[in-house]
Design a protein around this motif. Structure first.
Motif, mmCIF file in Angstrom:
data_model
loop_
_atom_site.group_PDB
_atom_site.id
_atom_site.type_symbol
_atom_site.label_atom_id
_atom_site.label_comp_id
_atom_site.label_asym_id
_atom_site.label_seq_id
_atom_site.Cartn_x
_atom_site.Cartn_y
_atom_site.Cartn_z
ATOM 1 N N ILE A 241 0.808 -1.222 0.000
ATOM 2 C CA ILE A 241 0.000 0.000 0.000
ATOM 3 C C ILE A 241 0.839 1.270 0.000
ATOM 4 O O ILE A 241 0.314 2.356 -0.204
ATOM 5 N N PHE A 242 2.157 1.123 0.191
ATOM 6 C CA PHE A 242 3.038 2.287 0.174
ATOM 7 C C PHE A 242 3.733 2.485 -1.172
ATOM 8 O O PHE A 242 4.514 3.406 -1.333
ATOM 9 N N HIS A 243 3.454 1.634 -2.124
ATOM 10 C CA HIS A 243 4.123 1.735 -3.418
ATOM 11 C C HIS A 243 3.770 3.079 -4.074
ATOM 12 O O HIS A 243 2.594 3.461 -4.135
ATOM 13 N N PRO A 244 4.790 3.809 -4.576
ATOM 14 C CA PRO A 244 4.541 5.135 -5.164
ATOM 15 C C PRO A 244 3.546 5.126 -6.326
ATOM 16 O O PRO A 244 2.829 6.113 -6.530
ATOM 17 N N SER A 245 3.470 4.045 -7.060
ATOM 18 C CA SER A 245 2.556 4.019 -8.213
ATOM 19 C C SER A 245 1.092 4.135 -7.796
ATOM 20 O O SER A 245 0.252 4.556 -8.589
ATOM 21 N N LEU A 246 0.797 3.808 -6.548
ATOM 22 C CA LEU A 246 -0.584 3.898 -6.071
ATOM 23 C C LEU A 246 -1.019 5.341 -5.829
ATOM 24 O O LEU A 246 -2.208 5.617 -5.689
ATOM 25 N N GLN A 247 -0.064 6.251 -5.789
ATOM 26 C CA GLN A 247 -0.388 7.666 -5.576
ATOM 27 C C GLN A 247 -0.590 8.411 -6.896
ATOM 28 O O GLN A 247 -0.945 9.574 -6.903
ATOM 29 N N GLN A 248 -0.360 7.714 -8.018
ATOM 30 C CA GLN A 248 -0.517 8.340 -9.326
ATOM 31 C C GLN A 248 -1.956 8.207 -9.802
ATOM 32 O O GLN A 248 -2.586 7.165 -9.620
ATOM 33 N N LYS A 249 -2.436 9.257 -10.448
ATOM 34 C CA LYS A 249 -3.809 9.233 -10.968
ATOM 35 C C LYS A 249 -3.862 8.452 -12.270
ATOM 36 O O LYS A 249 -2.929 8.473 -13.061
ATOM 37 N N ASN A 250 -4.974 7.787 -12.481
ATOM 38 C CA ASN A 250 -5.208 7.069 -13.724
ATOM 39 C C ASN A 250 -5.925 8.020 -14.673
ATOM 40 O O ASN A 250 -7.109 8.305 -14.500
ATOM 41 N N THR A 251 -5.220 8.487 -15.686
ATOM 42 C CA THR A 251 -5.818 9.455 -16.618
ATOM 43 C C THR A 251 -6.883 8.810 -17.505
ATOM 44 O O THR A 251 -7.673 9.511 -18.118
ATOM 45 N N LEU A 252 -6.904 7.477 -17.553
ATOM 46 C CA LEU A 252 -7.908 6.787 -18.364
ATOM 47 C C LEU A 252 -9.180 6.447 -17.579
ATOM 48 O O LEU A 252 -10.124 5.893 -18.129
ATOM 49 N N LEU A 253 -9.197 6.810 -16.313
ATOM 50 C CA LEU A 253 -10.359 6.497 -15.477
ATOM 51 C C LEU A 253 -11.660 7.108 -16.018
ATOM 52 O O LEU A 253 -12.678 6.404 -16.077
ATOM 53 N N PRO A 254 -11.661 8.363 -16.469
ATOM 54 C CA PRO A 254 -12.910 8.897 -17.040
ATOM 55 C C PRO A 254 -13.408 8.081 -18.240
ATOM 56 O O PRO A 254 -14.608 7.873 -18.395
ATOM 57 N N LEU A 255 -12.486 7.607 -19.051
ATOM 58 C CA LEU A 255 -12.865 6.785 -20.194
ATOM 59 C C LEU A 255 -13.479 5.466 -19.724
ATOM 60 O O LEU A 255 -14.502 5.014 -20.250
ATOM 61 N N SER A 256 -12.868 4.864 -18.710
ATOM 62 C CA SER A 256 -13.415 3.619 -18.152
ATOM 63 C C SER A 256 -14.817 3.840 -17.595
ATOM 64 O O SER A 256 -15.703 3.002 -17.768
ATOM 65 N N LEU A 257 -15.012 4.969 -16.918
ATOM 66 C CA LEU A 257 -16.338 5.303 -16.383
ATOM 67 C C LEU A 257 -17.358 5.439 -17.515
ATOM 68 O O LEU A 257 -18.474 4.930 -17.421
ATOM 69 N N TYR A 258 -16.948 6.115 -18.572
ATOM 70 C CA TYR A 258 -17.843 6.299 -19.720
ATOM 71 C C TYR A 258 -18.214 4.952 -20.333
ATOM 72 O O TYR A 258 -19.383 4.691 -20.624
#
Length: 197
Positions: free
Chosen positions: A172-189
């Motif tokens: 849970i401390f891995h730095p990649s988990l703090q990065q936003k997923n820019t494709l998340l809005p597309l997945s939601l759509y």
């Protein structure tokens, strides 16, 4: 003091006498327009009041209860706004709210530990329970009215986080988990278009 203010505000809203405060006025309008259930609003306030001391959860059940009374209550209100009155939708909302609460607790852990605070429950079954809540909510997919699906789209973000955490071996401390997923809005759509949650 803040919780007492909100309890009185909610009481005043349901007495048709909202305080002249922007949030209270908008909440009063929503209550009138959608006939929102007072119990869900009060559960959120009561649960937050119980947790003002910010103690760690003793076990997964405590965290699930907190999530049910906060996140699930918000989903029940959202369903009311959407005009959905359905037992299956309520059941799915309960599990999605619990999953959301657990993910929120996980995601906040690096922030809290940097301030020498820990809120994670001591149970080691946390991730297993989280996956079970999502799986159970999705198993109700065919029984839940399509009209309720917008309320449950948050499962896309929850699943995204779970996939990321699995990729880093549940660190849970891995730095990649703090990065936003820019494709998340597309997945939601896409999920919205496919009428899935």
């Amino acid at each position: 003091m803040r919780m007492q203010f909100w309890k009185k505000t909610v009481d005043d809203i349901y007495s048709d006498n909202p305080p002249h405060q922007p949030v209270a006025v908008e909440l009063w309008k929503a209550v009138k327009r959608h006939n929102l259930t007072k119990r869900w609003l009060m559960k959120i306030i009561d649960e937050r009041e119980k947790n003002l001391d910010d103690k760690a959860y003793r076990n997964i059940q405590e965290l699930e209860n907190y999530a049910e009374n906060t996140q699930s209550s918000l989903l029940y209100l959202t369903l009311e706004i959407l005009g959905v009155k359905d037992l299956h939708a309520d059941h799915a909302a309960s599990h999605i709210g619990k999953a959301h609460g657990i993910v929120t607790c996980l995601r906040a852990t690096p922030y809290h530990t940097s301030r020498r605070r820990v809120f994670l429950p001591m149970d080691i079954c946390m991730l297993v329970r989280l996956l079970l809540h999502l799986k159970h909510a999705r198993s109700l997919h065919k029984s839940v009215p399509v009209k309720a699906f917008p309320a449950f789209l948050q499962t896309v973000a929850l699943e995204d986080y779970l996939k990321k955490i699995q990729q880093v071996n549940f660190d849970i401390f891995h730095p990649s988990l703090q990065q936003k997923n820019t494709l998340l809005p597309l997945s939601l759509y896409i999920q919205s278009w496919r009428r899935r949650y």
